[in-house]
Scaffold this active site. Structure first.
Site, mmCIF file in Angstrom:
data_model
loop_
_atom_site.group_PDB
_atom_site.id
_atom_site.type_symbol
_atom_site.label_atom_id
_atom_site.label_comp_id
_atom_site.label_asym_id
_atom_site.label_seq_id
_atom_site.Cartn_x
_atom_site.Cartn_y
_atom_site.Cartn_z
ATOM 1 N N TYR A 19 1.028 -1.341 0.044
ATOM 2 C CA TYR A 19 -0.108 -0.034 0.078
ATOM 3 C C TYR A 19 0.793 1.460 -0.081
ATOM 4 C CZ TYR A 19 -3.364 3.586 1.598
ATOM 5 O OH TYR A 19 -4.010 4.740 1.629
ATOM 6 N N GLU A 41 -12.047 5.351 3.833
ATOM 7 C CA GLU A 41 -11.328 6.199 5.172
ATOM 8 C C GLU A 41 -12.310 6.527 5.936
ATOM 9 O OE1 GLU A 41 -8.244 6.995 5.873
ATOM 10 O OE2 GLU A 41 -7.166 6.923 3.750
ATOM 11 N N TRP A 49 -5.703 1.586 10.059
ATOM 12 C CA TRP A 49 -5.696 1.392 8.609
ATOM 13 C C TRP A 49 -5.675 -0.012 8.141
ATOM 14 C CZ3 TRP A 49 -8.372 3.188 4.975
ATOM 15 C CH2 TRP A 49 -8.128 3.035 3.460
#
Length: 184
Positions: A19, A41, A49
């Protein structure tokens, strides 16, 4: 030779490294990808995350590959199906917000021609490159975008969520100056 990366990119997680190396901070202009990141998000609020990254494929399947036209039309039955899906974050307010946000996203596309044009219009199409390695949670830019999206009817788009979104889609490049992804 090991690459220098941002401190948050956990070197023990291949998912995090991929990522960081391939997505985070890279300018994104595809509306569907922008919609995906905006929704993810929002789901990340209050969570890590990495939790979202691990569930990302399940989210893509559950949310019709983040097609805002389809998500905007979700029925109460579809919402219940999502609430029973163990592969995603099952938070009713966030799931309902995704549908509302899809509707607003489509309105923004109609008004501006694309969500990309709307979003990047805040910076005249320019990437904001932070050069000081200060870790920020929000900025005046994220405040303005958050306020505008809320005014339009979006949910889970507070300034901290929007700042994370701006970082993720490369409107803001917050790679640390010692990171190999930082433009030298």
């Amino acid at each position: 030779m090991e690459l220098n990366r941002c401190r948050w990119a956990d070197p023990t997680s291949d998912l995090y490294l991929a990522y960081h190396d391939q997505e985070w901070g890279r300018p994104e202009h595809d509306d569907r990808k922008l919609f995906e990141m905006l929704i993810l998000e929002g789901f990340q609020a209050g969570l890590s995350w990495i939790t979202i990254l691990k569930k990302r494929e399940a989210f893509r399947q559950a949310f019709d590959n983040f097609d805002p036209v389809l998500v905007a039309e979700y029925s109460p039955e579809k919402l219940e199906t999502l609430m029973s899906n163990p592969g995603i974050v099952r938070n009713r307010r966030k799931i309902e917000a995704s549908v509302q946000n899809a509707k607003v996203f489509l309105e923004v596309q109609k008004e501006f021609g694309s969500f990309d044009r709307y979003l990047w219009g805040f910076t005249q199409g320019q990437v904001i490159l932070n050069t000081d390695d200060v870790v920020r949670a929000s900025t005046e830019l994220s405040d303005r975008i958050s306020k505008d999206l809320k005014r339009r009817g979006m949910k889970f788009v507070g300034t901290v969520i929007i700042y994370s979104f701006l970082q993720a889609v490369g409107v803001v490049n917050d790679h640390e100056t010692g990171c190999w992804c930082y433009p030298h």
